[in-house]
Enzyme design. Structure first.
Site, short mmCIF file in Angstrom:
data_model
loop_
_atom_site.label_atom_id
_atom_site.label_comp_id
_atom_site.label_asym_id
_atom_site.label_seq_id
_atom_site.Cartn_x
_atom_site.Cartn_y
_atom_site.Cartn_z
N HIS A 187 8.96 -31.98 30.58
CA HIS A 187 7.79 -32.84 30.43
C HIS A 187 8.18 -34.22 29.95
O HIS A 187 9.19 -34.39 29.25
CB HIS A 187 6.79 -32.24 29.43
CG HIS A 187 6.04 -31.06 29.95
ND1 HIS A 187 5.01 -31.16 30.86
CD2 HIS A 187 6.16 -29.73 29.69
CE1 HIS A 187 4.53 -29.96 31.14
NE2 HIS A 187 5.22 -29.07 30.43
N HIS B 237 2.52 -25.62 27.45
CA HIS B 237 3.10 -25.07 26.22
C HIS B 237 2.46 -25.72 24.98
O HIS B 237 2.07 -25.05 24.03
CB HIS B 237 4.61 -25.32 26.18
CG HIS B 237 5.42 -24.25 26.84
ND1 HIS B 237 5.29 -23.93 28.18
CD2 HIS B 237 6.40 -23.43 26.35
CE1 HIS B 237 6.14 -22.98 28.48
NE2 HIS B 237 6.83 -22.63 27.38
#
Length: 348
Positions: free
Chosen positions: A253, A199
């Site tokens: 993450h 992302h």
């Protein structure tokens, strides 16, 4: 030879030439797409995950604040729209192509044959299909690098425990203490792709390229001290940073993944932009390299045309002088017997 007019190089006038010149770029883009698809299909490296490591990998499994489908919209479509708006303002296909690569040669060849009445509509349709050279190179190269590192590293996500054991009951090897996952295979596979953040890298690749593009177009570094221009440049980077932060907040993450993803995306975006455009602080930083190369070639062609005209004029002048002299000699030869007869009568 008509004078060169800035902004007069549209898809209709120069589209085919630009498309043929950069045919190899299209092939490379297609190759990058194929590579990225393969990287997403293959199984990533399954790093050893012991019982004691689960403490940092037991965060709750949450939905994405920024869904996967939204990243291409923000990283590709948004910069594309801004680049397209600039094309309509300036009407420069060199800037559009190096910010946007054409869809197909056959389509452009077909459009050139369309009657003038429909050309404006066809231009709009073609521009919507056009895909950004610098922008797409930035995003696709970043995607290939990111996915290759993901597969090679195989770092587990912060929510890996719940991906591996959806029922909350951990199962480990009695000898190695490695995990023995009981969850859905596709979910577990995605759980081994934490480093770096896709992302974040995609967002910084697309929006970072947009920041470079805007800095050149608004001439942010013209030494006039307009801080408002810097705010415009930093706005896309702020959006990319917020997307990266959302990945940590969603426990998809670790912060190191986001930092590495942003660094990869911004670095690739910088290289891709400078491949097609001068630095924004350059005096010609507002336009692509190919545009100024085209202008130089056109000027050289204009000079050659003028030189040929001068030579043709000189040759015409010499021919006219030669014809006049030959005509005078013929007149002299024709009139000389009459003059001689007149002079002989006077003597007698």
């Amino acid at each position: 030879m008509p004078e060169i007019q800035l902004g007069a190089h549209t898809l209709r006038s120069h589209g085919v030439k630009v498309a043929r010149t950069h045919m190899h770029d299209w092939l490379i883009l297609l190759l990058l797409v194929v590579i990225d698809v393969i990287l997403n299909v293959i199984e990533p490296f399954h790093r050893f995950v012991g019982r004691d490591m689960m403490t940092d990998l037991s965060y709750p499994l949450k939905d994405n604040t920024v869904p996967f489908w939204a990243v291409p919209i923000v990283a590709i479509l948004l910069p594309f729209v801004i680049i397209l708006v600039y094309y309509f303002i300036r009407r420069d296909v060199y800037d559009l192509h190096h910010a946007i690569l054409g869809s197909s040669q056959s389509l452009i060849d077909f459009i050139v044959l369309i009657p003038d009445v429909c050309m404006c509509c066809i231009d709009v349709i073609t521009q919507q299909i056009m895909i950004d050279t610098g922008l797409l190179f930035s995003v696709l190269i970043t995607g290939v690098i990111t996915d290759a590192i993901k597969d090679a590293v195989g770092r587990p996500r912060p929510d890996f425990f719940w991906r591996c054991f959806p029922d909350g009951k951990g199962v480990f090897n009695n000898v190695t203490t490695d995990v023995m996952c009981t969850g859905v295979k596709s979910v577990i596979k995605e759980g081994h792709k934490s480093f770096p953040s896709g992302h974040t890298s995609w967002s910084f690749a697309g929006l970072g390229f947009l920041s470079w593009y805007l800095s050149g177009k608004i001439r942010a570094f013209d030494r006039r001290g307009h801080v408002a221009k810097l705010c415009i440049i930093f706005l896309p980077l702020l959006v990319a940073a917020l997307i990266g932060i959302s990945r940590v907040d969603d426990y998809w993450h670790h912060w190191q993944d986001v930092f590495a993803g942003g660094l990869i995306g911004l670095t690739v975006a910088s290289f891709c932009y400078l491949q097609f455009f001068p630095p924004p602080y350059d005096i010609d930083g507002w336009g692509p390299h190919a545009y100024f190369q085209m202008l130089a070639e056109s000027r050289n062609g204009s000079e050659s045309y003028n030189n040929m005209n001068c030579l043709n004029v000189r040759q015409s002048e010499l021919q006219s002088v030669y014809i006049d002299s030959q005509h005078q000699n013929v007149l002299n030869r024709d009139t000389s017997p009459i003059l001689e007869g007149a002079e002989g009568e006077r003597r007698h």
